[in-house]
Scaffold this motif. Structure first.
Motif, mmCIF file in Angstrom:
data_model
loop_
_atom_site.group_PDB
_atom_site.id
_atom_site.type_symbol
_atom_site.label_atom_id
_atom_site.label_comp_id
_atom_site.label_asym_id
_atom_site.label_seq_id
_atom_site.Cartn_x
_atom_site.Cartn_y
_atom_site.Cartn_z
ATOM 1 N N GLU A 232 0.857 -1.332 0.063
ATOM 2 C CA GLU A 232 -0.067 0.036 -0.028
ATOM 3 C C GLU A 232 0.819 1.428 -0.069
ATOM 4 O OE1 GLU A 232 -2.810 0.788 -0.916
ATOM 5 O OE2 GLU A 232 -3.504 2.370 0.218
ATOM 6 N N PRO B 149 -3.876 5.623 3.305
ATOM 7 C CA PRO B 149 -3.685 6.885 2.347
ATOM 8 C C PRO B 149 -4.359 7.998 2.938
ATOM 9 C CG PRO B 149 -4.723 4.850 1.366
ATOM 10 C CD PRO B 149 -4.528 4.699 2.954
ATOM 11 N N SER C 287 -4.050 -5.150 2.276
ATOM 12 C CA SER C 287 -5.087 -4.174 2.356
ATOM 13 C C SER C 287 -4.745 -3.723 3.852
ATOM 14 C CB SER C 287 -6.415 -4.849 2.792
ATOM 15 O OG SER C 287 -7.343 -3.901 3.279
ATOM 16 N N CYS C 288 -4.568 -1.856 3.730
ATOM 17 C CA CYS C 288 -4.268 -1.429 4.991
ATOM 18 C C CYS C 288 -5.128 -1.572 6.136
ATOM 19 C CB CYS C 288 -4.009 0.011 4.735
ATOM 20 S SG CYS C 288 -5.380 1.006 4.649
ATOM 21 N N GLY C 289 -6.385 -2.042 5.719
ATOM 22 C CA GLY C 289 -7.469 -2.192 6.774
ATOM 23 C C GLY C 289 -8.163 -0.975 7.325
ATOM 24 N N TRP C 290 -8.027 0.136 6.467
ATOM 25 C CA TRP C 290 -8.643 1.255 6.706
ATOM 26 C C TRP C 290 -9.976 1.452 6.670
ATOM 27 C CZ3 TRP C 290 -7.442 5.197 9.967
ATOM 28 C CH2 TRP C 290 -8.037 6.524 9.760
ATOM 29 N N CYS C 291 -10.376 1.033 5.438
ATOM 30 C CA CYS C 291 -11.679 1.260 4.960
ATOM 31 C C CYS C 291 -12.694 -0.267 5.094
ATOM 32 C CB CYS C 291 -11.916 2.038 3.623
ATOM 33 S SG CYS C 291 -11.567 0.912 2.176
ATOM 34 N N CYS D 39 -12.686 -2.645 1.604
ATOM 35 C CA CYS D 39 -11.438 -3.392 1.424
ATOM 36 C C CYS D 39 -11.183 -4.491 2.228
ATOM 37 C CB CYS D 39 -10.501 -2.506 0.971
ATOM 38 S SG CYS D 39 -8.858 -3.295 0.636
ATOM 39 N N ARG D 40 -10.951 -3.968 3.541
ATOM 40 C CA ARG D 40 -10.730 -4.757 4.526
ATOM 41 C C ARG D 40 -11.519 -6.152 4.707
ATOM 42 N NH1 ARG D 40 -12.021 -1.388 8.956
ATOM 43 N NH2 ARG D 40 -13.622 -2.665 9.451
ATOM 44 N N THR E 84 -13.865 1.925 -2.397
ATOM 45 C CA THR E 84 -13.020 2.018 -1.116
ATOM 46 C C THR E 84 -12.438 3.406 -1.378
ATOM 47 O OG1 THR E 84 -11.728 1.052 -3.041
ATOM 48 C CG2 THR E 84 -12.728 -0.306 -1.584
ATOM 49 N N PHE E 85 -11.597 3.618 -0.012
ATOM 50 C CA PHE E 85 -11.020 4.827 0.173
ATOM 51 C C PHE E 85 -9.779 5.045 -0.782
ATOM 52 C CE2 PHE E 85 -8.070 7.026 3.333
ATOM 53 C CZ PHE E 85 -8.733 8.446 3.252
ATOM 54 N N CYS E 86 -9.131 3.907 -1.074
ATOM 55 C CA CYS E 86 -8.277 4.189 -2.164
ATOM 56 C C CYS E 86 -8.230 3.045 -3.472
ATOM 57 C CB CYS E 86 -6.747 4.198 -1.446
ATOM 58 S SG CYS E 86 -5.982 2.462 -1.410
ATOM 59 N N LEU F 106 -6.640 0.520 -3.924
ATOM 60 C CA LEU F 106 -6.216 -0.962 -3.704
ATOM 61 C C LEU F 106 -7.451 -1.805 -3.889
ATOM 62 C CD1 LEU F 106 -3.769 -2.263 -1.431
ATOM 63 C CD2 LEU F 106 -6.017 -3.408 -1.450
ATOM 64 N N GLY F 107 -8.542 -1.397 -3.267
ATOM 65 C CA GLY F 107 -9.718 -1.968 -3.420
ATOM 66 C C GLY F 107 -10.007 -2.301 -4.932
HETATM 67 S S1 SF4 Z 1 -9.119 0.337 -0.201
HETATM 68 FE FE1 SF4 Z 1 -7.337 1.266 0.218
HETATM 69 S S2 SF4 Z 1 -7.741 2.498 2.068
HETATM 70 FE FE2 SF4 Z 1 -9.268 0.947 1.974
HETATM 71 S S3 SF4 Z 1 -8.526 -0.617 3.329
HETATM 72 FE FE3 SF4 Z 1 -7.896 -0.924 1.132
HETATM 73 S S4 SF4 Z 1 -6.008 -0.056 1.063
HETATM 74 FE FE4 SF4 Z 1 -6.949 0.709 2.906
#
Ligand code: SF4
Ligand code: FMN
Ligand code: FES
Lengths: 160, 698, 437
Positions: free
Chosen positions: C177, C195, C348-352, C355-356, C393-395, C397-398
């Motif tokens: 990420e 992000p 996945s960073c786990g923020w949103c 995606c998480r 998703t927030f970024c 990656l999703g």
């Molecule tokens: S979509 Fe982006 S922000 Fe959301 S959990 Fe995945 S990596 Fe994190």
């Protein structure tokens, strides 16, 4: 606590390369280099680095937990990382991983009792065109076959 | 202020100031956009994705919690796509969320439950194994059940930004990300419980409340915390005359949603086994339980006898009893017993302050002023420890308006974290230090000065003179200790001062003088513990005490009346900033009576006519007779706060600086009362430690 | 050193020094037009430099393919804050291994690209964020930087031009990420790679909230040739709006996997058959991931197309980072889908929430299919869940996790059907609810 002179020198430079008041930016490098030297991010290391950067140990913990290369428990002298991501998968990466597991008698993220080897199934390490790839500590090994891996590991065990 | 922005939400024309977030604009237009991570006043996250909306000419759905309104924006929150998005977010959320709602504390007031009900899918398509992690206890107060956590980061933000503590963080990555405490396996913090209250689900639960009851089985009584002088509204959840929890979810009162550990959890003294539930009388040197009638008769006869032979009384009031009780007590002493020997524990030099600012308009700050003022100066007080709400207001003010805070203290204080200037000064040299700030303070457009008992007597006058010389509007807060310390002075529980700071014909003895008097006949102590660290000179003085517990003073008594606590009575109290608020009776403890009721019964036995001993009647009289207390009834009646200005002229008596001394309570102490709160002590005994015996662990 | 035989079909612009004797040394670099572009750019106005880059039709090589010249023009002129140059050398997109070669074989080309970006945006400091696993490249870059300082190509008053520029490397520590630009900046600031809410974009508020030019290694490496030989020459190498050459990383079931520099628009089938030596063991082609694991797969019959940003967009996929993964007829597409999803769940960073939770849920489902425990209703569910993540998703990656998955279920549905639980009922639902500690 203090680190080796080389590392102390590195740290001293690190904290100067960012804008004033932004020395926290040195956190991730400091952690990784300290880990390379100490073997793991012990509570002592965490507290020390937190103190030096003026943040709380919790803030350091938050960062450690996020990055997959940072760890609080010591790994083997030789950390064997077998990539099984897509390109390696297509070229025998998974077999290679199982081979290593059998040979070392270790599972994912396990460290041998004698502390010589530890094993990890890793994500793409950027060697896709020369797959399957293995990284031992920071050294890359390309087009690895089970035989090649055996030689590698046996060689390292001898160095021991 | 820039021109308002025009946009359309769900076909409705909406106007909002530039910079308003879409989600707020919608709200004011009466359009509800669901959200978990968005929380007014805290930093933005855009993590939960519940607030996605459709904006014309933007391909993707947008998070309305981070998008400011734009001119001509055409927004849809009611389209099928938006509905589908919400539904899918909830489905994702529930994937690993345990469905133990029937036993979950949050059941019934869970935001996730409500959302699923309103926007969710009937059945879940998730048939995989759920992640499981065992529940953890982080402190006597805080329990954490990771699987229930939806990672909205509200707790982390309220602890960091709201409380300025930063005891919570987030470790790991991805689906195993987890909220974590600052000491590895436990918390080292204020134990304020804000994280628990702000948690939208049942991930964070409190040691006092967990597995006790269901929200709908409780009676919710909004009253005022009895501990410190800040006067936070706390809503007590009561079942069968037992207080089960305290919180302020409805954000009413001067404190909004803020509460410290005392307001939220330290109500358990009410059920302490040592609570006195019957009058006690000294019989052959021992205190024995007796009937109310016998105790009252004995006291009435003694009072009458001493009064008739012109004997000497000493009366010591409380800074936790209601204004009505204090007013009635001073009336009882002065008119009923004919004594001027009347005092209480004074913790701040209010009288000198009121005298020094006489003639000034609006020179007293309110709690909300602290959130709005451009600058504040804290002198000689550890605000975060001693005045939690005032400290919270300053922090929020800094966070939201970048206000300037200056501190002059005897040691490091938490305010230093964001203060624009902090000076550590030796005791007695505070004003010297303040002087060095003159130029910077003079450049501010306004200032609120908060000072503790380090500044008293002449120092107060000097301080006010300093304030005048700055040439900017200055307001003051004289910091005092307990829930009605301010009211006690306003009601004239001070020798020589009648209610509203009018001069009494003659003055009388102060506390220490009463205790030392060689010829004292009766000492009447109402809700105070003067003998905690002082001796009563006279061995044969007759001592009457109103108390909840057998304190040092009660142990010396000849008669002890078991008193009701603030949570067990009606009436009003006045907080540190002079704001009057109403107490509401939450429960009844068998065998106890409110001090007011006890006064009335003694008066009756003595055939005194002091007017009806009813709180509403007395409040009426106060409103008529005490300047500034003619506060609007509806405000008080509806649980609001109204600031009083009981005097705006010279205050006739010299304050006695030598008698002014704060008890310097911390976040975890509350004078004698604190000793009887298991919760407060558990935190003290196990500072930041795990609480093995486990408070109410099933 | 490079790891594969070059191909005669390559057009070597960024890789032209790769075969030279110690190509990484500053002497070699200077002896082969090194730093000439910087001196030339020094004589140009910032606007002229940016204009030249725009003419070159250079598009971001990190994956998004955003026009580089335009990106640079977003950097506010005369901002009170300093401007920074940040190189994205996090190279973590599965299938991608090109930035590595550019830094290993020609580090000074990257430094010169940064210098020119500095001239164009009035920046005087640059940071190269290199993924932690590439430790040996950090050493190589540090050595190159030291050489440049020693020979006056970095530091104060570079070659008496009056231009100052400081340059540093920074290591990552294992997080895909952190290749996402705003997460990278968080990481650079010593934080978790979460992000940022955008806008503001890095060009306006990037590193330490200052204006920041953030580009991929290959993007920066393309700058010196563009300035030296002119943007038009670079543009002409490619197709309209897709200027220049691209380093493609060919991996998987071909005879000669490797990294090759080819003009944009080069036909995909020719890449496989003529550049990469054709399919291994004469097998038939089944599918191709054209630009790293984040891109929708192409079926064999979709592969006769020019490899550039627009053509792939037309084919509902992406050129991404240029990581081509070639799959032959024997490839187990369910396993491939699973492995890819495992990656995104791990990263996945786990923020949103979407995606998480989405990546883990899909990983678990695909695992069941891989083990022959799929339920027929699940096949559609896989697609639906992925679509529920897409664009929400927030970024990105999703999206990166959703896109390949959607394409695989849609294009190779029969392979999922083949993995359905064999005898109906042989698989009981209960044991799917077992709590795992
Ligand atoms: S979509 Fe982006 S922000 Fe959301 S959990 Fe995945 S990596 Fe994190
Ligand atoms: C999840 C994710 C991972 C990314 N990883 C990388 C990477 O490893 N290297 C890179 O150059 N760009 C990566 N990117 C793209 C960057 O966000 C950014 O677009 C790029 O670095 C900009 O440089 P460019 O315009 O030169 O391509 C990634 C993007 C996302 C969403
Ligand atoms: S997939 Fe293994 S190195 Fe890239």
């Amino acid at each position: 606590m203090t680190f080796s002179p080389e590392l102390e020198a590195k740290f001293a430079k690190m904290v100067t390369i960012y804008p004033a008041g932004r020395q926290r930016s040195a956190l991730i490098p400091l952690l990784l280099y300290a880990q390379d030297e100490v073997g793991a991010l012990t509570q002592e290391v965490i507290d020390e680095i937190a103190r030096r950067l003026g943040i709380t140990p919790l803030q350091v913990d938050e960062v450690i937990g996020y990055y997959s290369m940072l760890h609080k428990k010591p790994q083997g002298k030789y950390h064997v990382q077998v990539c099984t991501n897509i390109s390696c998968l297509l070229t025998g990466g998974e077999e290679l991983y199982h081979h290593a597991a059998r040979k070392l008698g270790l599972g994912h993220k396990q460290t041998a009792a004698d502390g010589v080897f530890s094993l990890e199934e890793v994500e793409c390490i950027g060697a896709c065109s020369w797959a399957p790839a293995v990284q031992i500590n920071y050294d890359f090994h390309h087009h690895v076959t089970p035989e090649k891996l055996d030689q590698l590991l046996d060689g390292l065990r001898k160095v021991q | 202020m820039a021109d308002p922005v025009n946009l359309s939400i769900d076909g409705r024309a909406v106007q909002a100031p530039a910079g308003t977030l879409l989600i707020d604009a919608a709200k004011t237009a009466g359009i509800e956009i669901p959200a978990f991570c968005y929380y007014e006043g805290l930093s933005l996250q855009a993590a939960c994705r519940m607030c996605l909306v459709e904006i014309e000419k933007t391909p993707k759905l947008q998070a309305s919690c981070t998008i400011p309104v734009g001119e001509g924006m055409i927004v849809r929150t009611d389209s099928p796509i938006v509905a589908a998005a919400r539904k899918s977010m909830l489905e994702f959320l529930l994937a690993n969320h345990p469905l133990d709602c029937p036993v979950c504390d949050k059941g019934g007031e869970c935001e996730l439950q409500d959302m699923v009900f309103r926007y969710g899918a009937g059945e879940s398509r998730f048939t995989e194994n759920k992640l499981h992690v065992d529940e953890k206890q982080w402190s006597p107060v805080v329990f954490f059940d990771a699987p229930r956590c939806i990672l909205c980061y509200r707790c982390v933000r309220i602890c960091n930004e709201g409380m300025g503590v930063g005891a919570l963080g987030i470790v790991n990555r991805g689906v195993i990300s987890e909220i974590a405490p600052n000491e590895g396996d436990h918390l080292n913090c204020d134990e304020c419980g804000a994280c628990i209250d702000i948690c939208p689900v049942g991930a964070l639960t409190s040691g006092t409340y967990r597995y006790q009851t269901r929200p709908w089985e409780m009676n919710h009584v909004g009253t005022i915390c009895t501990h410190c002088s800040n006067g936070c509204k706390t809503t007590l959840g009561v079942r069968n005359d037992k207080i089960i929890r305290g919180n302020n979810r409805d954000r009413s009162g001067v404190n909004g949603e803020f509460l410290c550990i005392k307001g939220r959890y330290a109500f358990d003294f009410t059920e302490n086994p040592e609570r006195l539930q019957s009058p006690l009388m000294r019989i052959n040197g021992k205190l024995e339980p007796v009937s109310w009638s016998r105790a009252l008769l004995t006291v009435a006869q003694k009072f009458a006898e001493v009064k008739n032979r012109g004997g000497k009384f000493g009366v010591i009031g409380s800074n936790r009893t209601t204004n009505e009780e204090n007013y009635y007590l001073q009336k009882f002493a002065r008119q009923g017993l004919g004594t001027q020997n009347l005092d209480h524990h004074r913790s701040g030099d209010l009288t000198t302050l009121l005298d020094a600012i006489s003639g000034k308009m609006a020179a007293l700050a309110t709690v909300s002023d602290l959130y709005k003022t451009k600058a504040s100066l804290v002198i000689g007080a550890d605000l975060a420890e001693q005045q939690p709400l005032l400290a919270f207001q300053l922090r929020a003010n800094f966070r939201h308006h970048a206000s300037h805070t200056y501190t002059v203290t005897n040691g490091p204080v938490r305010e230093r974290k964001y203060a624009i200037a902090s000076i550590v000064a030796n005791p007695g040299e505070e004003l010297k230090a303040v002087e060095t700030l003159r130029d910077r303070l003079a450049k501010e457009s306004e200032l609120v000065i908060l000072f503790g008992d380090a500044i008293k007597g002449d120092a107060v006058r000097k301080l006010v003179a300093f304030g005048d010389s700055l040439g900017i509007p200055v307001k003051y807060v004289c910091l005092v200790d307990y829930s009605n310390s301010r009211g006690a002075v306003d009601m004239g529980l001070v020798p020589g001062l009648l209610p509203g700071y009018r001069a009494a014909a003659t003055s009388g003895l102060a506390t220490h003088e009463m205790l030392a008097a060689p010829d004292l006949d009766v000492l009447w102590v109402v809700g105070a513990n003067p003998l905690k660290n002082a001796k009563l000179a006279l061995a044969n003085a007759f001592v009457v005490v109103h108390e909840m517990f057998l304190t040092e003073t009660a142990e010396r008594a000849d008669i002890v009346f078991p008193a009701a606590s603030a949570y067990e009575k009606e009436g009003t109290v006045t907080n540190v900033t002079g704001e009057v608020q109403r107490l509401k009776k939450a429960l009844k403890v068998m065998g106890t009576k409110s001090d007011l009721e006890i006064f009335g019964l003694i008066a009756k036995e003595m055939h005194l006519d002091l007017g009806p001993a009813r709180h509403d009647a007395i409040f009426d009289e106060m409103r008529k007779t005490i300047r500034g207390y003619n506060v609007p009834l509806p405000v008080i009646a509806t649980g609001g706060a109204a600031q009083t200005s009981p005097v705006n002229g010279r205050v006739p008596v010299e304050s006695r600086p030598d008698l002014i001394q704060s008890a310097r309570d911390t976040l975890f102490t509350s004078g004698s009362l604190g000793r009887y709160s298991k919760m407060l002590n558990s935190v003290l005994e196990h500072p930041a430690g795990l609480y093995e015996s486990g408070v109410n662990t099933p | 050193m490079i790891y594969n035989e070059p191909s005669p079909l390559e057009v070597k612009v960024l890789t032209k020094r790769f075969l030279l004797e110690n190509s990484a040394s500053i002497d070699t670099y200077l002896a082969t037009d090194g730093y000439k572009a910087f001196l030339k750019a020094r004589e140009m106005t910032p606007d002229a430099i940016i204009a030249e880059v725009k003419i070159s039709n250079l598009r971001g090589r990190g994956g998004a393919g955003f026009p580089t010249g335009m990106k640079w023009s977003f950097v506010p002129k005369n901002s009170p804050k300093p401007t920074y140059i940040v190189v994205n050398a996090d190279e973590s997109e599965p299938g991608t291994c090109k930035d590595r070669l550019l830094m290993e074989n020609d580090p000074h080309q990257l430094l010169e690209g940064m210098l020119i970006a500095g001239l164009a945006t009035n920046a005087h400091a640059g940071y190269i964020y290199i993924r932690g696993e590439y430790r040996y490249l950090i050493d190589i870059m540090d050595k190159a930087i030291a050489e440049a300082y020693a020979k006056g190509w970095l530091g104060n008053n570079i070659q008496d031009t009056g231009f100052d520029f400081e340059c540093y490397t920074q290591t990552g520590a294992g997080a895909y990420e952190c290749g996402e630009e705003s997460a990278l900046l968080e990481s650079l600031e010593g934080k978790r790679g979460i992000p940022r809410i955008r806008p503001p974009f890095p060009a306006v508020a990037g590193a330490w909230q200052s204006p920041t030019v953030l580009n991929n290694v290959e993007t920066f490496c393309a700058i010196p040739p563009i300035i030296l030989d002119g943007g038009q020459k670079f543009a002409d190498l490619g197709t309209p709006r897709n200027g220049g050459t691209k380093l493609v990383c060919i991996s998987g079931h071909v005879n000669k996997p490797g990294v090759y520099e080819l003009p944009l628009g080069f036909n995909l089938l020719r890449m496989i058959n003529e550049v990469a030596g054709g399919m291994r063991g004469g097998k038939k082609l089944k599918a191709v991931i054209p630009g790293g694991s984040s891109c929708p797969l192409l079926k064999a019959e979709e592969c006769d197309l020019p490899m550039d940003y627009d053509s792939l967009a037309k084919a509902k996929s992406m050129l991404g980072s240029g990581g081509l993964v070639i799959m032959d007829e024997d490839t187990d597409m369910v396993k491939a889908a699973l492995r890819i999803m495992k990656f995104y769940a791990h990263e996945s960073c786990g923020w949103c929430i979407p995606c998480r939770e989405g990546t883990t849920w899909l990983k678990k489902m695909l695992t069941r299919f891989d083990e022959g425990r799929g339920q027929s209703s699940d096949i559609n569910l896989i697609g639906e869940l992925a679509k529920n993540m897409l664009g929400r998703t927030f970024c990105p990656l999703g999206d990166a996790a959703a896109l390949p998955t959607i394409s695989i279920v849609e294009k190779f549905r029969e392979e999922f059907e083949a993995k359905l639980v064999v005898a109906a009922g042989s698989y009981s639902d209960e044991n799917r609810f077992v709590q795992i500690a």
